[in-house]
Write a protein that holds these residues in place. Structure first.
Motif, mmCIF file in Angstrom:
data_model
loop_
_atom_site.group_PDB
_atom_site.id
_atom_site.type_symbol
_atom_site.label_atom_id
_atom_site.label_comp_id
_atom_site.label_asym_id
_atom_site.label_seq_id
_atom_site.Cartn_x
_atom_site.Cartn_y
_atom_site.Cartn_z
ATOM 1 N N ARG A 130 4.421 13.721 -12.231
ATOM 2 C CA ARG A 130 4.883 13.496 -13.632
ATOM 3 C C ARG A 130 4.004 14.180 -14.410
ATOM 4 O O ARG A 130 4.209 14.712 -15.352
ATOM 5 C CB ARG A 130 5.233 12.014 -14.141
ATOM 6 N N GLN B 91 0.168 1.969 -12.923
ATOM 7 C CA GLN B 91 -0.083 3.073 -14.054
ATOM 8 C C GLN B 91 0.553 2.425 -15.334
ATOM 9 O O GLN B 91 0.923 2.930 -16.145
ATOM 10 C CB GLN B 91 0.794 4.305 -13.934
ATOM 11 N N ARG C 137 -6.144 6.231 -12.304
ATOM 12 C CA ARG C 137 -7.301 7.221 -12.040
ATOM 13 C C ARG C 137 -8.372 7.348 -13.127
ATOM 14 O O ARG C 137 -9.378 7.438 -13.011
ATOM 15 C CB ARG C 137 -6.351 8.669 -11.656
ATOM 16 N N ARG D 62 4.361 9.840 -7.810
ATOM 17 C CA ARG D 62 5.231 10.189 -8.635
ATOM 18 C C ARG D 62 4.606 10.159 -9.800
ATOM 19 O O ARG D 62 5.039 11.098 -10.689
ATOM 20 C CB ARG D 62 6.505 8.912 -8.584
ATOM 21 N N PHE D 63 3.456 9.382 -10.243
ATOM 22 C CA PHE D 63 2.784 9.417 -11.502
ATOM 23 C C PHE D 63 2.083 11.010 -11.572
ATOM 24 O O PHE D 63 2.026 11.707 -12.655
ATOM 25 C CB PHE D 63 1.765 8.349 -11.432
ATOM 26 N N PRO E 177 -5.290 5.339 -19.503
ATOM 27 C CA PRO E 177 -3.961 6.057 -19.519
ATOM 28 C C PRO E 177 -3.184 5.912 -18.064
ATOM 29 O O PRO E 177 -2.226 6.427 -18.007
ATOM 30 C CB PRO E 177 -3.974 7.320 -20.109
ATOM 31 N N GLY E 178 -3.819 5.382 -17.160
ATOM 32 C CA GLY E 178 -3.458 5.550 -15.856
ATOM 33 C C GLY E 178 -4.396 4.720 -14.733
ATOM 34 O O GLY E 178 -5.640 4.569 -15.254
ATOM 35 N N ASP F 103 -9.688 4.298 -6.534
ATOM 36 C CA ASP F 103 -8.481 4.702 -7.058
ATOM 37 C C ASP F 103 -7.608 4.014 -5.801
ATOM 38 O O ASP F 103 -6.395 3.733 -6.343
ATOM 39 C CB ASP F 103 -7.941 6.177 -7.171
ATOM 40 N N ALA F 104 -8.159 4.277 -4.449
ATOM 41 C CA ALA F 104 -7.180 3.865 -3.437
ATOM 42 C C ALA F 104 -7.234 2.080 -3.679
ATOM 43 O O ALA F 104 -6.038 1.665 -2.898
ATOM 44 C CB ALA F 104 -8.081 4.194 -2.280
ATOM 45 N N ALA G 247 2.351 1.591 -3.287
ATOM 46 C CA ALA G 247 1.213 2.161 -4.333
ATOM 47 C C ALA G 247 1.197 3.666 -4.170
ATOM 48 O O ALA G 247 1.008 4.405 -5.127
ATOM 49 C CB ALA G 247 -0.080 1.532 -4.081
ATOM 50 N N LYS H 97 0.823 -1.244 -0.123
ATOM 51 C CA LYS H 97 -0.012 -0.028 -0.182
ATOM 52 C C LYS H 97 1.036 1.250 0.076
ATOM 53 O O LYS H 97 0.812 2.240 -0.743
ATOM 54 C CB LYS H 97 -0.914 -0.037 1.261
ATOM 55 N N LEU I 84 -7.012 0.395 -6.400
ATOM 56 C CA LEU I 84 -6.209 0.017 -7.731
ATOM 57 C C LEU I 84 -4.611 -0.032 -7.265
ATOM 58 O O LEU I 84 -4.407 0.797 -6.444
ATOM 59 C CB LEU I 84 -6.368 1.017 -8.833
ATOM 60 N N PRO I 85 -3.879 -0.692 -7.991
ATOM 61 C CA PRO I 85 -2.353 -1.089 -7.476
ATOM 62 C C PRO I 85 -1.794 0.114 -7.847
ATOM 63 O O PRO I 85 -0.265 0.132 -7.564
ATOM 64 C CB PRO I 85 -2.081 -2.613 -8.227
ATOM 65 N N GLN I 86 -1.925 0.825 -8.489
ATOM 66 C CA GLN I 86 -1.169 2.187 -8.936
ATOM 67 C C GLN I 86 0.082 1.932 -9.933
ATOM 68 O O GLN I 86 1.159 2.544 -9.556
ATOM 69 C CB GLN I 86 -0.722 3.298 -7.708
ATOM 70 N N VAL J 175 6.382 6.543 -13.573
ATOM 71 C CA VAL J 175 6.490 6.932 -12.394
ATOM 72 C C VAL J 175 8.194 7.570 -12.371
ATOM 73 O O VAL J 175 8.507 7.544 -11.231
ATOM 74 C CB VAL J 175 6.421 6.003 -11.424
ATOM 75 N N ASP K 114 -7.696 -10.316 -5.981
ATOM 76 C CA ASP K 114 -8.147 -9.893 -4.815
ATOM 77 C C ASP K 114 -8.551 -8.473 -4.899
ATOM 78 O O ASP K 114 -9.512 -8.014 -4.275
ATOM 79 C CB ASP K 114 -6.627 -9.749 -4.145
ATOM 80 N N THR L 269 7.408 -0.110 -11.002
ATOM 81 C CA THR L 269 5.923 -0.657 -10.360
ATOM 82 C C THR L 269 5.755 -1.879 -11.470
ATOM 83 O O THR L 269 4.904 -2.565 -10.965
ATOM 84 C CB THR L 269 4.673 0.378 -10.702
ATOM 85 N N ALA M 239 4.181 5.406 -5.721
ATOM 86 C CA ALA M 239 3.911 5.365 -7.198
ATOM 87 C C ALA M 239 2.750 6.467 -7.698
ATOM 88 O O ALA M 239 3.225 6.981 -8.866
ATOM 89 C CB ALA M 239 3.371 3.948 -7.707
ATOM 90 N N LYS M 240 1.637 6.445 -6.914
ATOM 91 C CA LYS M 240 0.687 7.487 -7.304
ATOM 92 C C LYS M 240 1.269 8.881 -7.162
ATOM 93 O O LYS M 240 1.087 9.840 -8.100
ATOM 94 C CB LYS M 240 -0.411 7.164 -6.408
#
Lengths: 496, 174
Positions: A432, B44, B54, A428-429, B51-52, B37-38, A422, A419, B40-42, B124, B76, B143, A425-426
């Motif tokens: 960016r 990206q 979000r 940083r995304f 495209p991501g 969004d929380a 993640a 978590k 999702l594994p991010q 990222v 999961d 990631t 990563a979020k």
């Protein structure tokens, strides 16, 4: 203390010395925290007590050569040394003594450089612990209770080196600037309250009390001991009591006294070794001694048929013959492999809840751990479990509850970690995306500006052209008039 | 007659109240997107077709996309989304990819020609390097989205499954 079990303790035997191991494999990280950088190279010859890794960060505890020899291999995790001196005749590496006057900082640096960690089993860096309590006057709690009924190394140390241990307690009091000291023991041991009080008065300690509690496992565990001493509920991993308390095992106190008196780094520890006949012996073992050497010196028969555990019969964890003795091993047990017990389903008898010293609900934890119900496990305080196995011991269905909790704790930690990853990563995304947006906007601005200047140039130049044409026209007209003018005689006369 | 009038009035009042409540307590679309969004594994990775993470969350919130399009989230993740949205748990749609262990990108540095294409592709910013100079992946930030693989002109990027780094005892359940 709530719950717990009344178990038979082992009597302590004398501390013995092992034959010199031919090789040592010293793990670079033996404590809680990151490893310190290695400062020796392959082929280098080292003397006993010479640092193999060093760092100024208090969480990165250095490790030392437990015996003299030659470094033959350095891997990512271990340093291998082929030894050339014997345990009996070692010459500790001559390190600089503690500078005078003794300040708290000098103690912290001294203990850090000598690789001192808590020898109760958890291996928390001693220097970091003192550093965290630097601006307080804590109560010093000395843990002289064994954490497991099978372990007798602390009792053996008290019987044989009691004076040195209490020199260490005096040093710990100075180093932590403690106002008060509590020595915590269990009743029914050879070193009883009277013997302890004699040791305390011999060492000239002031403000020191001896507290004896009934020997109910796991009263020697840190949270249980601190709860008992403070009379407050102490939560695992956040020892917030008022006044603050700082606790050391007596093995750690002994190591402190050795590090001050002889300048000796932590190169050996006293470990209870239980052989396949369930006979317990205490050994002073150099750190990094392979278990195969230990088994050979004990004269164990076929080691492949044996199961090996670290810790006593309650808190034990399975290890392999390839392991080595580290600073954390207070007990090593070789047992004949037991046939697996048949496990039945939970009958909801509630004996586990009665036995749990942390007042948890083992039955609920069991159900939710099996169902992987993480939010319920967090709500039930799974992370407070000290893994004492009291619930396993009383369970009539022989459920491996603690193993299940350990698995669930690991899963929770992995989930928590992913978590966090993640979230990073979020971030940083998103950053960016913002940067790309900004660059795009800047590019658009630049283009617009360029276009602007170009069109300006164009418009000014067209203006100029018109003006030029007009000016030219004006000039031409003026010239015309000028040419026409000489026809008038007045002008010519005036000219003349 | 009185009964009819009373009932009509009651119905009108209740209708007005419900209509007002519907506009006043309207579900916040943004908060739903955040909650999806929380989960999702991010990564990206854009395997879902958006495209991501979000944009995919927004698409789920607007019922434009299903909850079975995220291979890194795996079974999961689908279960967590189904739980949040009150839908049935469905298997992952194989059209968008298979669930597999996270593998991190690793650049075989001697072979890298320094084209910067992978740096531009990384969602990222986990790749460092400059034009005509060697690039490398910051493993802690990678990631495992695999977006750097297609643009590499010399195919010098491997995917490596990392060793378990949690140095905690894994309980053995027999």
């Amino acid at each position: 203390m709530h719950g717990g079990l009344k178990l038979q303790h082992r009597p302590a035997s004398d501390i013995e010395t092992l034959p010199t191991p031919p090789t040592l494999r010293i793990p670079i990280q033996q404590h809680q925290g990151p490893a310190a950088p290695v400062i020796v190279t392959v082929g280098e010859s080292v003397v006993c007590g010479q640092p193999l890794s060093m760092s100024t960060d208090l969480r990165q505890v250095p490790v030392h050569a437990s015996l003299g020899g030659t470094v033959t291999d350095i891997s990512r995790t271990d340093i291998t040394i082929t030894t050339n001196d014997s345990c009996a005749t070692w010459q500790p590496w001559q390190a600089s003594p503690l500078p005078n006057p003794h300040t708290q900082q000098s103690y912290i640096n001294h203990f850090h450089q000598r690789g001192l960690v808590g020898l109760g089993g958890a291996c928390f860096p001693v220097a970091a612990k003192i550093d965290a309590h630097k601006n307080t006057t804590p109560t010093l709690v000395i843990n002289a209770a064994e954490c497991d009924p099978d372990i007798c190394c602390d009792e053996a140390l008290l019987q044989q080196c009691g004076a040195a241990v209490f020199d260490g307690v005096a040093i710990a009091m100075q180093a932590t600037a403690a106002s008060r000291c509590v020595v915590f023991i269990e009743q029914g041991k050879k070193t009883d309250t009277a013997a302890m009080q004699k040791l305390v008065s011999d060492a000239g300690l002031h403000n020191t009390d001896v507290v004896a509690v009934p020997a109910i496992y796991p009263s020697g565990a840190e949270t249980q001991m601190l709860s008992h001493v403070s009379g407050q509920r102490v939560a695992r991993n956040s020892y917030n009591t008022s006044p603050p308390m700082i606790s050391f095992n007596i093995g750690t106190c002994y190591a402190m006294s050795q590090s001050i008196a002889a300048g000796q780094p932590l190169v050996a520890r006293i470990t209870t070794v239980i052989d396949h006949n369930s006979r317990a012996r205490n050994f002073s073992i150099p750190i990094g001694t392979p278990l195969s050497h230990l088994a050979a010196s004990l004269g164990l028969p076929d080691t492949t048929a044996l199961e090996i555990f670290s810790g006593g019969r309650m808190m034990r964890r399975e290890i392999t013959l390839n392991s080595v003795v580290t600073k954390s091993h207070n007990c090593i047990e070789f047992t004949v492999a037991q046939p697996p017990v048949s496990v039945r389903e939970c009958i909801r008898c509630g004996l586990c809840a009665d036995a749990c010293p942390e007042k948890l609900q083992p039955q609920q934890l069991y159900i939710n751990a099996k169902a992987h119900n993480e939010s319920a496990l967090v709500a039930l305080n799974l992370n407070s479990c000290i893994e004492c196995r009291c619930c396993d011991h009383v369970c009539p269905s022989k459920l491996p509850l603690t193993a299940l909790y350990q698995q669930a704790k690991t899963d929770l930690a992995v989930k928590h970690r992913s978590k966090l990853d993640a979230d990073i990563a979020k971030q940083r995304f998103d950053k960016r995306a913002l940067r790309l947006q900004r660059l795009e906007a800047q590019k658009a601005d630049r283009l617009a500006a360029k276009k602007d200047t170009l069109s300006n140039k164009k418009s000014t130049s067209t203006l100029n052209k018109k003006q030029l044409i007009e000016q030219a026209l004006q000039r031409a007209q003026a010239k015309k008039q000028h040419i026409a003018a000489p026809a008038s005689p007045t002008n010519r006369e005036a000219d003349q | 007659m009185t009964g009819i009038i009373l009932l009509t009035l009651l119905a009108a009042a209740t209708g007005a109240l419900l209509g007002y409540a519907a506009s006043w307590f309207e579900a916040d679309a943004d908060s739903l997107v955040n909650r999806i969004d929380a989960i999702l594994p991010q990564t990206q990775c854009a395997q879902c077709g958006y495209p991501g993470c979000r944009p995919y969350a927004e698409a789920i919130a607007n019922s434009q996309a299903g909850i079975d399009q995220c291979p890194p989230g795996g079974a999961d993740g689908v279960a967590a989304l189904a739980n949040l949205l009150g839908r049935d748990v469905i298997p992952l749609n194989p059209h968008y990819g298979e669930e597999k262990p996270v593998a991190l990108a690793f650049i075989r540095e001697p072979e890298c020609i320094g084209c910067t294409l992978c740096i531009k592709a990384c969602p990222v910013d986990a790749i460092v390097g400059a034009a005509k100079l060697m690039h490398t992946v910051i493993a802690d930030h990678c990631t495992g989205c695999e977006l750097c693989l297609p643009p590499c002109p010399v195919d010098c990027i491997d995917l490596i499954v990392p060793q378990n780094t949690i140095s905690h005892y894994h309980g053995q359940i027999s």
